[in-house]
Structure formats: C-alpha cells, structure tokens
Design an enzyme around this catalytic site. Structure first.
Site, PDB file in Angstrom:
ATOM      1  N   ARG A   1       0.707  14.755  12.571  1.00 19.45           N
ATOM      2  CA  ARG A   1       1.721  14.847  10.884  1.00 19.45           C
ATOM      3  C   ARG A   1       0.959  15.814  10.274  1.00 19.45           C
ATOM      4  O   ARG A   1       0.408  16.195   9.179  1.00 19.45           O
ATOM      5  CB  ARG A   1      -0.279  13.287  10.621  1.00 19.45           C
ATOM      6  CG  ARG A   1      -1.090  12.504  11.511  1.00 19.45           C
ATOM      7  CD  ARG A   1       0.785  11.130  10.856  1.00 19.45           C
ATOM      8  NE  ARG A   1       0.816  10.700  10.346  1.00 19.45           N
ATOM      9  CZ  ARG A   1       0.437  10.086   9.459  1.00 19.45           C
ATOM     10  NH1 ARG A   1      -1.089   9.386   9.624  1.00 19.45           N
ATOM     11  NH2 ARG A   1       0.184   9.232   8.883  1.00 19.45           N
TER      12      ARG A   1
ATOM     13  N   ASP B   1       5.110   0.718  12.301  1.00 20.28           N
ATOM     14  CA  ASP B   1       3.733  -0.022  11.545  1.00 20.28           C
ATOM     15  C   ASP B   1       3.197  -0.934  11.696  1.00 20.28           C
ATOM     16  O   ASP B   1       2.549  -1.998  11.731  1.00 20.28           O
ATOM     17  CB  ASP B   1       3.537   0.502  10.161  1.00 20.28           C
ATOM     18  CG  ASP B   1       3.671   1.650   9.302  1.00 20.28           C
ATOM     19  OD1 ASP B   1       3.194   2.030   9.596  1.00 20.28           O
ATOM     20  OD2 ASP B   1       3.605   1.902   7.732  1.00 20.28           O
TER      21      ASP B   1
ATOM     22  N   ARG C   1      -4.622  10.704   4.599  1.00 15.36           N
ATOM     23  CA  ARG C   1      -3.035  11.738   4.227  1.00 15.36           C
ATOM     24  C   ARG C   1      -2.167  11.908   3.800  1.00 15.36           C
ATOM     25  O   ARG C   1      -1.634  12.802   3.055  1.00 15.36           O
ATOM     26  CB  ARG C   1      -2.923  11.843   6.049  1.00 15.36           C
ATOM     27  CG  ARG C   1      -3.916  12.714   7.144  1.00 15.36           C
ATOM     28  CD  ARG C   1      -3.205  11.747   8.731  1.00 15.36           C
ATOM     29  NE  ARG C   1      -4.488  12.880   9.482  1.00 15.36           N
ATOM     30  CZ  ARG C   1      -5.609  12.345   9.477  1.00 15.36           C
ATOM     31  NH1 ARG C   1      -5.749  11.366   8.858  1.00 15.36           N
ATOM     32  NH2 ARG C   1      -7.106  12.825   9.870  1.00 15.36           N
TER      33      ARG C   1
ATOM     34  N   ILE D   1       8.325   7.480  16.764  1.00 16.44           N
ATOM     35  CA  ILE D   1       8.028   7.930  15.198  1.00 16.44           C
ATOM     36  C   ILE D   1       7.224   8.588  15.401  1.00 16.44           C
ATOM     37  O   ILE D   1       6.960  10.062  14.908  1.00 16.44           O
ATOM     38  CB  ILE D   1       7.789   6.716  13.769  1.00 16.44           C
ATOM     39  CG1 ILE D   1       9.331   6.122  13.838  1.00 16.44           C
ATOM     40  CG2 ILE D   1       7.979   7.791  12.786  1.00 16.44           C
ATOM     41  CD1 ILE D   1      10.963   6.570  13.317  1.00 16.44           C
TER      42      ILE D   1
ATOM     43  N   ARG E   1      -8.628   0.293   5.398  1.00 16.71           N
ATOM     44  CA  ARG E   1      -7.535   0.913   4.304  1.00 16.71           C
ATOM     45  C   ARG E   1      -6.329   0.379   4.065  1.00 16.71           C
ATOM     46  O   ARG E   1      -5.876   0.883   3.258  1.00 16.71           O
ATOM     47  CB  ARG E   1      -6.969   1.869   5.215  1.00 16.71           C
ATOM     48  CG  ARG E   1      -8.706   3.264   5.952  1.00 16.71           C
ATOM     49  CD  ARG E   1      -7.835   4.218   7.096  1.00 16.71           C
ATOM     50  NE  ARG E   1      -6.619   4.778   6.309  1.00 16.71           N
ATOM     51  CZ  ARG E   1      -5.559   5.072   7.197  1.00 16.71           C
ATOM     52  NH1 ARG E   1      -5.534   4.920   8.135  1.00 16.71           N
ATOM     53  NH2 ARG E   1      -4.658   5.246   6.685  1.00 16.71           N
TER      54      ARG E   1
ATOM     55  N   LYS F   1       1.154  -1.432   0.337  1.00 18.58           N
ATOM     56  CA  LYS F   1      -0.828   0.283  -0.132  1.00 18.58           C
ATOM     57  C   LYS F   1       0.765   1.082  -0.089  1.00 18.58           C
ATOM     58  O   LYS F   1       0.468   2.045  -0.861  1.00 18.58           O
ATOM     59  CB  LYS F   1      -0.971   0.089   1.390  1.00 18.58           C
ATOM     60  CG  LYS F   1      -1.629   1.712   1.612  1.00 18.58           C
ATOM     61  CD  LYS F   1      -2.145   1.532   3.243  1.00 18.58           C
ATOM     62  CE  LYS F   1      -1.568   2.064   4.331  1.00 18.58           C
ATOM     63  NZ  LYS F   1      -1.481   3.383   4.788  1.00 18.58           N
ATOM     64  N   ASN F   2       2.000   1.007   0.907  1.00 18.38           N
ATOM     65  CA  ASN F   2       2.652   2.816   0.800  1.00 18.38           C
ATOM     66  C   ASN F   2       3.752   3.185  -0.030  1.00 18.38           C
ATOM     67  O   ASN F   2       4.443   4.217  -0.187  1.00 18.38           O
ATOM     68  CB  ASN F   2       3.230   2.091   2.604  1.00 18.38           C
ATOM     69  CG  ASN F   2       2.520   2.986   3.146  1.00 18.38           C
ATOM     70  OD1 ASN F   2       1.398   3.461   3.383  1.00 18.38           O
ATOM     71  ND2 ASN F   2       2.758   2.231   4.275  1.00 18.38           N
TER      72      ASN F   2
ATOM     73  N   CYS G   1      -4.334  13.205  13.410  1.00 21.56           N
ATOM     74  CA  CYS G   1      -4.789  11.533  13.172  1.00 21.56           C
ATOM     75  C   CYS G   1      -4.652  10.713  14.358  1.00 21.56           C
ATOM     76  O   CYS G   1      -3.973  11.201  15.830  1.00 21.56           O
ATOM     77  CB  CYS G   1      -4.892  10.883  12.219  1.00 21.56           C
ATOM     78  SG  CYS G   1      -3.442   9.759  12.261  1.00 21.56           S
TER      79      CYS G   1
HETATM   80  N1  EPU Z   1       7.044  14.907  10.336  1.00 23.78           N
HETATM   81  C1  EPU Z   1       7.039  16.507  10.748  1.00 23.78           C
HETATM   82  N2  EPU Z   1       6.963  16.900   9.507  1.00 23.78           N
HETATM   83  C2  EPU Z   1       6.257  16.739   8.057  1.00 23.78           C
HETATM   84  C3  EPU Z   1       6.671  15.281   7.827  1.00 23.78           C
HETATM   85  C4  EPU Z   1       6.352  14.507   8.420  1.00 23.78           C
HETATM   86  O1  EPU Z   1       7.555  16.798  11.514  1.00 23.78           O
HETATM   87  O2  EPU Z   1       6.780  17.324   7.030  1.00 23.78           O
HETATM   88  C5  EPU Z   1       6.952  13.781  11.175  1.00 23.78           C
HETATM   89  C6  EPU Z   1       5.952  13.123  11.772  1.00 23.78           C
HETATM   90  O3  EPU Z   1       4.556  14.069  12.884  1.00 23.78           O
HETATM   91  C7  EPU Z   1       6.395  11.461  12.284  1.00 23.78           C
HETATM   92  C8  EPU Z   1       8.066  11.684  11.455  1.00 23.78           C
HETATM   93  O4  EPU Z   1       7.857  13.055  10.762  1.00 23.78           O
HETATM   94  O5  EPU Z   1       5.989  11.815  13.339  1.00 23.78           O
HETATM   95  C9  EPU Z   1       7.646  10.657  10.831  1.00 23.78           C
HETATM   96  O6  EPU Z   1       6.277  11.543   9.437  1.00 23.78           O
HETATM   97  P1  EPU Z   1       6.641  10.778   7.946  1.00 23.78           P
HETATM   98  O7  EPU Z   1       6.630  11.944   7.172  1.00 23.78           O
HETATM   99  O8  EPU Z   1       7.855   9.284   7.825  1.00 23.78           O
HETATM  100  O9  EPU Z   1       4.914   9.565   7.947  1.00 23.78           O
HETATM  101  P2  EPU Z   1       4.345   9.766   6.140  1.00 23.78           P
HETATM  102  O10 EPU Z   1       5.592   9.363   5.291  1.00 23.78           O
HETATM  103  O11 EPU Z   1       3.058  10.697   6.621  1.00 23.78           O
HETATM  104  C10 EPU Z   1       4.794   6.931   6.058  1.00 23.78           C
HETATM  105  C11 EPU Z   1       3.779   6.071   6.019  1.00 23.78           C
HETATM  106  C12 EPU Z   1       2.897   5.801   7.528  1.00 23.78           C
HETATM  107  C13 EPU Z   1       3.939   5.028   8.236  1.00 23.78           C
HETATM  108  C14 EPU Z   1       5.178   6.419   8.242  1.00 23.78           C
HETATM  109  C15 EPU Z   1       6.568   5.932   8.992  1.00 23.78           C
HETATM  110  C16 EPU Z   1       3.114   6.722   3.969  1.00 23.78           C
HETATM  111  C17 EPU Z   1       1.825   6.576   3.031  1.00 23.78           C
HETATM  112  N3  EPU Z   1       2.479   6.641   5.370  1.00 23.78           N
HETATM  113  O12 EPU Z   1       4.022   7.816   6.677  1.00 23.78           O
HETATM  114  O13 EPU Z   1       2.270   4.511   7.444  1.00 23.78           O
HETATM  115  O14 EPU Z   1       3.633   4.519   9.505  1.00 23.78           O
HETATM  116  O15 EPU Z   1       5.814   6.543   6.988  1.00 23.78           O
HETATM  117  O16 EPU Z   1       7.490   5.158   8.863  1.00 23.78           O
HETATM  118  O17 EPU Z   1       3.737   5.660   3.354  1.00 23.78           O
HETATM  119  C18 EPU Z   1       0.878   2.711   7.997  1.00 23.78           C
HETATM  120  O18 EPU Z   1       0.691   2.453   6.731  1.00 23.78           O
HETATM  121  O19 EPU Z   1      -0.206   2.201   8.603  1.00 23.78           O
HETATM  122  C19 EPU Z   1       1.032   4.217   7.926  1.00 23.78           C
HETATM  123  C20 EPU Z   1       0.699   5.452   9.480  1.00 23.78           C
END
Ligand code: EPU
Length: 425
Positions: free
Chosen positions: A126, A311, A97, A333, A403, A22-23, A121
């Site tokens: 996020r 995850d 998101r 994280i 999801r 998915k990701n 969330c």
């Molecule tokens: N963060 C910031 N600012 C930003 C972006 C992120 O402060 O602009 C912080 C976040 O709040 C968090 C940390 O950085 O504390 C890491 O967030 P990241 O951006 O890496 O998460 P994401 O890209 O939104 C993806 C996966 C998540 C997974 C995380 C961490 C996708 C679509 N989602 O989210 O997957 O937990 O990386 O590995 O790739 C899931 O599949 O259940 C899921 C939540």
C-alpha cells in the site's frame, strides 16, 4: 474482540437493500475539506472506516453534524470553515489507509498538509508514491520525515499533466480534489475509471468544480478559485451488493438485491451466470440472484474497473470451493490478497497458491471451524463459506468486517441465515 457464530446450511432467501458505498463515501467526505461552506451527504454507510474518516475531519477542525435521526439515512452535514490542524495523525492512518485521501484537499485548500505514512497491511504494501508524485507535479513541495509526509504549497497549486504509471483509485481521487483548486488545467492520464471516482466528480461539480471525463482514463480539471457547499447522495455499494449476490449463489438461495446499480457489478454477474447461477435484472436498480446446487468452476482474473473487482475476489473464491471442477483465481491488483485461503482450507476447501494465482478444486464439502478474519473482504469470504458449511463456524476478529459492511449480520439474518455476534467481554 467480537466474533460471529454462524450455523451453515440454510439458503439465503428474501430481499436485501444495498447500503451507500464505503469507498465512494470516503473520498466524498474528504472533499468536504475543499470548501468553507457546509456540504450535506446522504446515504453514508454506518461502518467503522466512515467513523474513522469523520474523526479525521473533526481533527482538522471541521464540524460534523449527524442528520441521521432527522432523515434516517446516515446523512451528515460537514462544515470545514476553519482548518485548524491540516493533518492526518498516525493513530488514524494506521487503522485506515484511505486517510491519504485528505492529502490533496488539505494541500489545495490550506497550502499545507501533514499525513502519516501508511504502512503495509494484510493485502499488500500500500505505498502512496503516486499521490506524492502527483502533488509534486502540481507544484507542492514534499518533505518526508518522522514517518510523515508534508506537502507545502505556499501559493496556489498549478495545473499539470499527470500520468499515473499504474492505475490507482484513491490516487486518482486525491489528484482530482487537489486539481479543483489549482491554477489552470490539470490532465490525469491512466486515471482510475471506478464508479466511486465518477461519484466524487459529481459531488465536486455540484460544488462548482469543472471536471470532464471522470469515469474514463483521461480526466481534465479546470481549476477554480473556490468551491461552495452542495448536497449529494452517495452511490450504492457495489461490493456489498456483490457479496450478497455471491451469498445467494453459494447457498443455492434466491435473493433480490435492491437499490444497487446492476452495471457496476456486471463483471461479477457474467461470472455467476457462467458458473450456473441465474441473475436477472428486476427493474433499474435491483438484481435477483438464484443459486444452483450444481455450480461450475469459472476462472477469474482481478482487474481495475470495469474488470472483475479485487474487492470481490475473496468472496468469489469461497464460491468456487462449491463449484464442480478446477478454477484459477488470479489476483493482479494486490500482491498478498490470499490470506483467506488458509482459513478456507481449514474448513475443508482444496486450494493451492502459486504466485498470484489460487487454484481451487471443487466441490468440497466445508465443515464449520474456528477461523480468523485477516482483512475486510477476507472476512466476508469466511462468512460466506460458513453459510454453506456443515455445523458451526466461529469467525474471529470481525472488527475487520465492521470496517466496511453495514449491519451485515442483521442483513444476513433477515435472509434466513443463522448468524449471531458474540460480544467480547
Ligand atoms: N499503488 C502504488 N502506489 C500508489 C498507490 C497505489 O503502487 O501510490 C498500487 C497499490 O499498492 C496496488 C495498486 O496500486 O497494488 C492499486 O491500488 P489503489 O491505489 O487503486 O488502491 P487504493 O486506492 O488504496 C482502493 C479501495 C480498495 C480497493 C482498491 C482497488 C478505497 C478507499 N479503497 O484502494 O478497497 O481494493 O482501490 O480497487 O477506495 C476494500 O474496500 O476492501 C479495499 C481494500
């Protein structure tokens, strides 16, 4: 709202086939916006977040042709010849998101992007400040108003040196996509090294992008004038594979997890072995996991890849309720990713939360109860706990699990689990 009714106590046994990730599929679908030519993607999992991303692409004006009936593997052909509405509206972003993944591609391709600001969330705040910072450095003008972020780049984006303060997976993906069409070179420092980032780079390279270093902390992108169509198969879902590995371990079962990438779950494999489960590679793309009735407590700290995946934290925590001793599970994280703990406690688990740490005392016999899923991975954790609990567990709000897990109840039932979906009226 659908629920799962699960009767515990049966070891999972047999084979399961891992679905596409998915990701990985989400950013790859967003990447289709970077070209006017058709892109064919195979092994797209049929889960709700993917349906939402397709809806978002259709909203921008892209055409989406399902090839599944023809090829039988979730294949899809996307053609973004015309971007009529380069935006991600609120009603889409509020359910997913990852919609912010279209910000970079839309700004790069059409010079304008309007994306609703995601709220917090269940697992944390996020924010998307790092996506915004990156786009600004690439020369886009960013305006925030009425709950939307608008990026404007009248000319081409310009290559830049972007250093992320903290590692962000979708932020890295968003900037790679934006930089593919920028003028000159972009360097991303402290980039995410997740396999999903490398898979995106592989598709983009097939589309004509010039990218070096994806999968490492420094990624270099030489911008090109335009990208073209391509065909690509999505990588295996390491989180789904990991969830079933934990399923085998927690039920003292014996499961062959097929079509996965063993290296992508190495962090989990090491922990399962330390805890007393047997994990062996069964060929290049399969792992056989055998559980044990005498598991040992083993601490885990979540980290960015290649560390232990956040995850898989909720599912691993469910496993530790069945292990002998005290385990410390530290979440680094997301700030609020322990929503499953109160529900697991409801089933008889002994867990204390101290800041970003959950302290689990085991083994504790779990007993079936009515529990509520709060997010995608928390729901998987409750399902795993239910598989070892005595009696029946009713897991409410399984739309969270829908999801991101493809046909989870069918896959578990094929391994012997007594699980059925109770449809809401
Ligand atoms: N963060 C910031 N600012 C930003 C972006 C992120 O402060 O602009 C912080 C976040 O709040 C968090 C940390 O950085 O504390 C890491 O967030 P990241 O951006 O890496 O998460 P994401 O890209 O939104 C993806 C996966 C998540 C997974 C995380 C961490 C996708 C679509 N989602 O989210 O997957 O937990 O990386 O590995 O790739 C899931 O599949 O259940 C899921 C939540």
């Amino acid at each position: 709202m659908d629920k799962f009714l699960i009767e515990g106590g049966i070891p999972l046994e047999g084979e399961m086939v891992t679905s596409g990730s998915k990701n990985a599929a989400l950013p790859l679908l967003a990447a289709c916006l970077l070209t006017g030519e058709p892109v064919v993607l195979h092994r797209i999992p049929q889960v709700r977040d993917i349906a939402t991303m397709k809806k978002l692409l259709a909203h921008t004006g892209a055409s989406i042709e399902e090839l599944g009936a023809e090829l039988g593997d979730g294949s899809v052909r996307i053609c973004a010849a015309n971007l009529l509405h380069p935006e991600a509206p609120y009603d889409v972003v509020k359910t997913m998101r990852a919609s912010s993944l279209v910000l970079g591609p839309l700004a790069a391709r059409s010079g304008t992007a309007r994306v609703s600001l995601p709220g917090g969330c269940a697992i944390g705040a996020r924010p998307i400040n790092l996506h915004v910072m990156g786009l600004e450095q690439l020369g886009a003008e960013i305006v925030q108003s009425h709950g939307y972020i608008e990026a404007r780049a009248p000319g081409r984006l310009r290559g830049a040196h972007i250093r992320f303060d903290r590692i962000t997976v979708t932020g890295t993906e968003d900037m790679i996509m934006a930089a593919t069409l920028a003028e000159g070179e972009t360097v991303l420092d402290n980039a995410a090294r997740e396999p999903e980032v490398a898979d995106l780079a592989e598709l983009l390279t097939k589309m004509g992008a010039r990218i070096d270093g994806a999968g490492t902390a420094t990624i270099r992108i030489q911008g090109v004038d335009q990208l073209h169509g391509a065909e690509h198969t999505i990588i295996a879902d390491r989180i789904e594979a990991g969830t079933f590995m934990i399923g085998a371990a927690i039920t003292a079962g014996d499961v062959l997890v097929k079509d996965c990438v063993p290296a992508h779950v190495a962090g989990l494999t090491a922990k399962l072995r330390q805890a007393g489960a047997t994990v062996v590679e069964a060929g290049p793309a399969a792992l056989r996991v055998r559980g044990s009735r005498r598991l040992r407590a083993v601490d885990v700290t979540t980290e960015e890849y290649p560390g232990f995946a956040t995850d898989l934290q909720a599912q691993y925590l469910a496993l530790m309720t069945q292990a002998e001793g005290i385990s410390f599970i530290t979440e680094t994280i997301f700030e609020n990713r322990f929503m499953h703990v109160s529900e697991l406690a409801h089933m008889g688990a002994s867990i204390r939360i101290e800041g970003s740490q959950a302290i689990v005392a085991g083994p504790r016999p779990l007993s079936g109860a009515a529990v509520i899923a709060s997010d995608l991975r928390a729901s998987a954790s409750l399902v795993l706990a239910a598989l070892v609990a005595s009696g029946e567990t009713l897991v409410d709000r399984v739309y969270h699990i829908d999801r991101g897990y493809e046909k989870i109840e069918e896959k578990l039932a094929a391994l012997g689990a007594r699980i059925r979906r109770v449809k809401s009226k």
